[in-house]
Write an enzyme that holds these catalytic residues in place. Structure first.
Site, PDB file in Angstrom:
ATOM      1  N   GLU A 146       0.826  -1.202   0.000  1.00 26.06           N
ATOM      2  CA  GLU A 146       0.000   0.000   0.000  1.00 26.06           C
ATOM      3  C   GLU A 146       0.865   1.259   0.000  1.00 26.06           C
ATOM      4  O   GLU A 146       1.751   1.399   0.841  1.00 26.06           O
ATOM      5  CB  GLU A 146      -0.903   0.030   1.241  1.00 26.06           C
ATOM      6  CG  GLU A 146      -1.774   1.275   1.335  1.00 26.06           C
ATOM      7  CD  GLU A 146      -2.499   1.379   2.674  1.00 26.06           C
ATOM      8  OE1 GLU A 146      -3.647   1.845   2.679  1.00 26.06           O
ATOM      9  OE2 GLU A 146      -1.909   0.997   3.708  1.00 26.06           O
ATOM     10  N   ASP A 181      -6.067   2.147  -1.448  1.00 26.84           N
ATOM     11  CA  ASP A 181      -6.765   2.931  -0.435  1.00 26.84           C
ATOM     12  C   ASP A 181      -7.156   4.265  -1.057  1.00 26.84           C
ATOM     13  O   ASP A 181      -6.283   5.083  -1.378  1.00 26.84           O
ATOM     14  CB  ASP A 181      -5.859   3.132   0.781  1.00 26.84           C
ATOM     15  CG  ASP A 181      -6.568   3.798   1.949  1.00 26.84           C
ATOM     16  OD1 ASP A 181      -7.156   4.878   1.738  1.00 26.84           O
ATOM     17  OD2 ASP A 181      -6.499   3.265   3.067  1.00 26.84           O
ATOM     18  N   GLN A 207      -9.585  -0.136   0.360  1.00 29.99           N
ATOM     19  CA  GLN A 207     -10.011   0.478   1.611  1.00 29.99           C
ATOM     20  C   GLN A 207     -10.552   1.871   1.320  1.00 29.99           C
ATOM     21  O   GLN A 207     -10.132   2.527   0.359  1.00 29.99           O
ATOM     22  CB  GLN A 207      -8.856   0.565   2.619  1.00 29.99           C
ATOM     23  CG  GLN A 207      -8.440  -0.790   3.173  1.00 29.99           C
ATOM     24  CD  GLN A 207      -7.273  -0.714   4.135  1.00 29.99           C
ATOM     25  OE1 GLN A 207      -6.441   0.200   4.063  1.00 29.99           O
ATOM     26  NE2 GLN A 207      -7.189  -1.676   5.029  1.00 29.99           N
ATOM     27  N   GLU A 243     -12.091   1.743   6.598  1.00 21.04           N
ATOM     28  CA  GLU A 243     -10.985   2.164   7.451  1.00 21.04           C
ATOM     29  C   GLU A 243     -11.104   3.659   7.710  1.00 21.04           C
ATOM     30  O   GLU A 243     -10.270   4.451   7.283  1.00 21.04           O
ATOM     31  CB  GLU A 243      -9.638   1.820   6.802  1.00 21.04           C
ATOM     32  CG  GLU A 243      -8.488   1.929   7.782  1.00 21.04           C
ATOM     33  CD  GLU A 243      -7.129   1.753   7.119  1.00 21.04           C
ATOM     34  OE1 GLU A 243      -6.325   0.956   7.619  1.00 21.04           O
ATOM     35  OE2 GLU A 243      -6.871   2.420   6.092  1.00 21.04           O
TER      36      GLU A 243
END
Length: 262
Positions: A146, A181, A207, A243
């Site tokens: 990530e 993300d 996410q 998240e």
């Protein structure tokens, strides 16, 4: 968009409850899966019982991270002088992932350590990812990479979504992929729908949180109807991890699941 699958990140959601009680709270709120970064304070047997008792699937765990405010606070995957520690911590994470039936271990890249060049830290990061890929090959657990934004994690070793994809591709092992993300991607790179279009074909996991304040979808600057439509149109079938920090209570903030995915 009704086919999108959301899981609850128990570090961020249901913090109104003690950690072990968050599993039941997530199930009661309609989640079928959970993720959380740091299971290491609890035995695998205790966590597995909470999953099983509540009919929940474990999506991921992170590799361990150091104390907040230290150079190791985002992990040590890129630290050239801490290879034995990285390997030990990764094997612990892998053991937990296998025991919990998790899909993924997120290899938290780390911030470039003081006195180390970015090139040297990046080379160590790539080497550690390759080693971890070999260790996980027989387990069925896959690895996530990530890129994190430089506002929240200054000096983070992965700087862009494209760089994360390049590392995954370089491993050429099939068990290393990207964690996309949208919060981090929007803050650092913008043009989010293009980032999704480019990244989802090679992303293993997604996410979400709404920048700039990292609250639930619909509270910030993103058009999450368009974001969720783009994810659905891509054919992505994995979990989408929630998240984010609820703005005013976890249950009170969950209406977005119906409102923005209808």
């Amino acid at each position: 968009m009704s086919g999108l699958r959301f899981d609850a990140n128990l570090k961020w959601l249901f913090t109104e409850h003690d950690f072990l009680d968050r599993f039941a709270a997530a199930a009661e709120a309609g989640f079928a899966a959970v993720e959380y970064p740091a299971p290491y304070a609890y035995p695998v047997s205790e966590l597995r019982a909470r999953l099983d008792d509540n009919g929940l699937h474990q999506v991921l765990v992170n590799t361990p991270m150091g104390e907040r405010g230290t150079p190791e606070q985002q992990g040590v995957t890129c630290f050239p002088d801490l290879v034995p520690r990285f390997r030990s911590e990764f094997l612990t994470a892998l053991e937990y992932a296998v025991g919990l039936g998790a899909d993924f271990v997120h290899l938290v890249g780390g911030m470039v350590p003081p006195g180390v060049s970015r090139d040297r830290a990046f080379a160590r990061y790539v080497a550690n990812v390759a080693w971890a890929s070999e260790q996980a090959a027989s387990t069925g657990v896959r690895l996530l990479l990530e890129a994190q934004n430089k506002r929240d994690a200054p000096g983070f070793v992965l700087e862009t979504q494209a760089q994360a994809r390049a590392v995954a591709e370089a491993c050429d092992a099939g068990n290393v992929g990207v964690l996309l993300d949208v919060y981090h991607a929007q803050i650092d790179e913008g043009d989010l729908l293009r980032r999704i279009e480019e990244g989802l074909p090679e992303a293993f996991h997604v996410q979400i949180a709404d920048p700039p304040s990292r609250h639930e979808p619909g509270t910030g600057e993103l058009n999450f109807r368009a974001v969720f439509a783009a994810i659905a149109a891509s054919g992505y079938e994995g979990w989408i991890g929630c998240e984010y920090e609820p703005l005013a209570g976890t249950r009170e903030g969950l209406a977005w699941r119906e409102e923005l995915t209808a």
